[in-house]
Design a protein around this motif. Structure first.
Motif, mmCIF file in Angstrom:
data_model
loop_
_atom_site.group_PDB
_atom_site.id
_atom_site.type_symbol
_atom_site.label_atom_id
_atom_site.label_comp_id
_atom_site.label_asym_id
_atom_site.label_seq_id
_atom_site.Cartn_x
_atom_site.Cartn_y
_atom_site.Cartn_z
ATOM 1 N N GLU A 21 0.794 -1.242 -0.015
ATOM 2 C CA GLU A 21 0.084 0.129 -0.151
ATOM 3 C C GLU A 21 0.725 1.526 -0.071
ATOM 4 O O GLU A 21 0.653 2.204 -0.562
ATOM 5 C CB GLU A 21 -0.767 0.022 1.320
ATOM 6 C CG GLU A 21 -1.724 -0.975 1.185
ATOM 7 C CD GLU A 21 -1.537 -2.554 1.571
ATOM 8 O OE1 GLU A 21 -0.485 -2.499 2.176
ATOM 9 O OE2 GLU A 21 -2.022 -3.472 1.291
ATOM 10 N N GLU A 22 1.967 1.309 0.708
ATOM 11 C CA GLU A 22 2.762 2.323 0.798
ATOM 12 C C GLU A 22 3.573 2.592 -0.459
ATOM 13 O O GLU A 22 3.963 3.626 -1.025
ATOM 14 C CB GLU A 22 3.822 2.306 1.915
ATOM 15 C CG GLU A 22 3.109 2.450 3.340
ATOM 16 C CD GLU A 22 4.078 1.788 4.609
ATOM 17 O OE1 GLU A 22 3.987 2.575 5.561
ATOM 18 O OE2 GLU A 22 4.907 1.031 4.519
ATOM 19 N N ILE A 27 4.120 5.337 -5.889
ATOM 20 C CA ILE A 27 3.993 5.462 -7.359
ATOM 21 C C ILE A 27 3.109 6.504 -7.562
ATOM 22 O O ILE A 27 3.710 7.302 -8.649
ATOM 23 C CB ILE A 27 3.563 4.066 -7.845
ATOM 24 C CG1 ILE A 27 4.844 2.909 -7.377
ATOM 25 C CG2 ILE A 27 3.237 3.984 -9.148
ATOM 26 C CD1 ILE A 27 4.336 1.555 -7.850
ATOM 27 N N ASN A 28 1.987 6.485 -7.052
ATOM 28 C CA ASN A 28 0.994 7.618 -7.690
ATOM 29 C C ASN A 28 1.542 8.870 -7.270
ATOM 30 O O ASN A 28 1.376 9.765 -8.079
ATOM 31 C CB ASN A 28 -0.205 7.289 -6.923
ATOM 32 C CG ASN A 28 -1.061 6.323 -7.056
ATOM 33 O OD1 ASN A 28 -0.745 5.544 -8.313
ATOM 34 N ND2 ASN A 28 -1.815 5.460 -6.234
ATOM 35 N N LEU A 29 2.416 9.243 -6.316
ATOM 36 C CA LEU A 29 2.881 10.530 -5.934
ATOM 37 C C LEU A 29 3.930 10.820 -7.033
ATOM 38 O O LEU A 29 4.249 12.136 -7.533
ATOM 39 C CB LEU A 29 3.739 10.453 -4.598
ATOM 40 C CG LEU A 29 4.714 11.617 -4.082
ATOM 41 C CD1 LEU A 29 3.525 12.878 -4.247
ATOM 42 C CD2 LEU A 29 5.378 11.396 -2.837
ATOM 43 N N ALA A 30 4.694 9.720 -7.480
ATOM 44 C CA ALA A 30 5.799 9.983 -8.416
ATOM 45 C C ALA A 30 5.198 10.512 -9.774
ATOM 46 O O ALA A 30 5.527 11.202 -10.558
ATOM 47 C CB ALA A 30 6.389 8.854 -8.825
ATOM 48 N N ILE A 31 3.875 9.690 -10.178
ATOM 49 C CA ILE A 31 3.303 9.970 -11.394
ATOM 50 C C ILE A 31 2.694 11.375 -11.333
ATOM 51 O O ILE A 31 2.789 12.110 -12.331
ATOM 52 C CB ILE A 31 2.109 8.979 -11.693
ATOM 53 C CG1 ILE A 31 2.516 7.702 -12.094
ATOM 54 C CG2 ILE A 31 1.094 9.604 -12.766
ATOM 55 C CD1 ILE A 31 1.789 6.541 -11.810
ATOM 56 N N HIS A 40 10.339 13.333 -12.148
ATOM 57 C CA HIS A 40 10.145 12.705 -10.642
ATOM 58 C C HIS A 40 10.919 11.641 -10.962
ATOM 59 O O HIS A 40 11.173 10.759 -11.961
ATOM 60 C CB HIS A 40 8.963 12.700 -10.033
ATOM 61 C CG HIS A 40 8.971 12.639 -8.599
ATOM 62 N ND1 HIS A 40 9.550 13.302 -7.633
ATOM 63 C CD2 HIS A 40 8.768 11.488 -7.757
ATOM 64 C CE1 HIS A 40 9.456 12.912 -6.392
ATOM 65 N NE2 HIS A 40 9.130 11.743 -6.391
ATOM 66 N N PHE A 41 11.177 10.665 -9.638
ATOM 67 C CA PHE A 41 11.860 9.330 -9.816
ATOM 68 C C PHE A 41 10.945 8.368 -10.485
ATOM 69 O O PHE A 41 9.694 8.422 -10.226
ATOM 70 C CB PHE A 41 11.958 8.734 -8.400
ATOM 71 C CG PHE A 41 13.092 9.776 -7.508
ATOM 72 C CD1 PHE A 41 14.036 9.776 -7.684
ATOM 73 C CD2 PHE A 41 12.109 10.440 -6.555
ATOM 74 C CE1 PHE A 41 15.016 10.879 -6.748
ATOM 75 C CE2 PHE A 41 13.152 11.606 -5.722
ATOM 76 C CZ PHE A 41 14.444 11.413 -5.895
ATOM 77 N N GLY A 59 14.140 14.461 -8.305
ATOM 78 C CA GLY A 59 12.946 14.866 -7.492
ATOM 79 C C GLY A 59 13.147 16.159 -6.728
ATOM 80 O O GLY A 59 14.376 16.615 -6.553
ATOM 81 N N VAL A 60 12.207 17.113 -6.690
ATOM 82 C CA VAL A 60 12.098 18.253 -5.807
ATOM 83 C C VAL A 60 12.344 18.050 -4.415
ATOM 84 O O VAL A 60 11.554 16.940 -4.009
ATOM 85 C CB VAL A 60 10.806 19.171 -6.063
ATOM 86 C CG1 VAL A 60 11.032 20.324 -5.208
ATOM 87 C CG2 VAL A 60 10.749 19.525 -7.543
#
Length: 162
Positions: A21-22, A27-31, A40-41, A59-60
């Motif tokens: 889940e984490e 992954i969603n954050l990277a997208i 982003h990564f 990444g910022v």
């Protein structure tokens, strides 16, 4: 990615392994960050087979890192590969490509940040021509005082065309 983020040896220089889940949240954050920031990564794959081997990218820097040391530029480079792909030169190869991208979009400098004890990542930083900046070192205030991962080191690389 969940297998990689869930591997205790791969994540030994991080406070914890991640659950499925984490990992999905990451992954969603990277997208989302790639969409909003332009980078982003991202997933790293082997050229011939397309096998997922980890992630590499830019990444910022998070707000807490910038707050810990305001002299830091805002973009970092990083990588995390599955352990069966360590020692093959893949992290430096991918990181060099991301540095080329950073220079192509006009970034003046890129940082790399890791735990002081993370010698393997520091070797990659050195291989890609980054320079250790002891004045930039700081502590990860999210970790308890005295935690062995709290001290952080900073490496820098300036855009060669700047």
């Amino acid at each position: 990615m969940a297998r990689i983020f869930g591997d205790a040896h791969v994540r030994r220089f991080y406070p914890k392994v991640l659950t499925v889940e984490e990992t999905n949240v990451r992954i969603n954050l990277a997208i989302e960050r790639a969409r909003t920031e332009g980078f982003h990564f991202q997933a790293a794959e082997l050229k011939g087979s397309g096998e997922l081997i980890g992630l590499i990218g830019l990444g910022v820097l998070s707000e807490w890192v910038q707050a810990a040391n305001p002299s830091h530029r805002t973009v970092e480079i990083g990588w995390m590969l599955a352990k069966e792909h360590w020692g093959k030169g893949l992290a430096p190869e991918g990181a060099r490509e991301w540095l080329d991208y950073a220079w192509s979009i006009g970034l003046p400098e890129v940082l790399a940040v890791t735990a002081k004890e993370n010698a393997p990542s520091q070797r990659v930083m050195q291989k890609i021509g980054m320079t250790y900046d002891p004045a930039g070192d700081y502590e990860d205030l999210r970790l308890d005082e005295g935690h062995w991962l709290r001290p952080r080191v900073v490496y820098r690389k300036r855009n060669p065309t700047s």
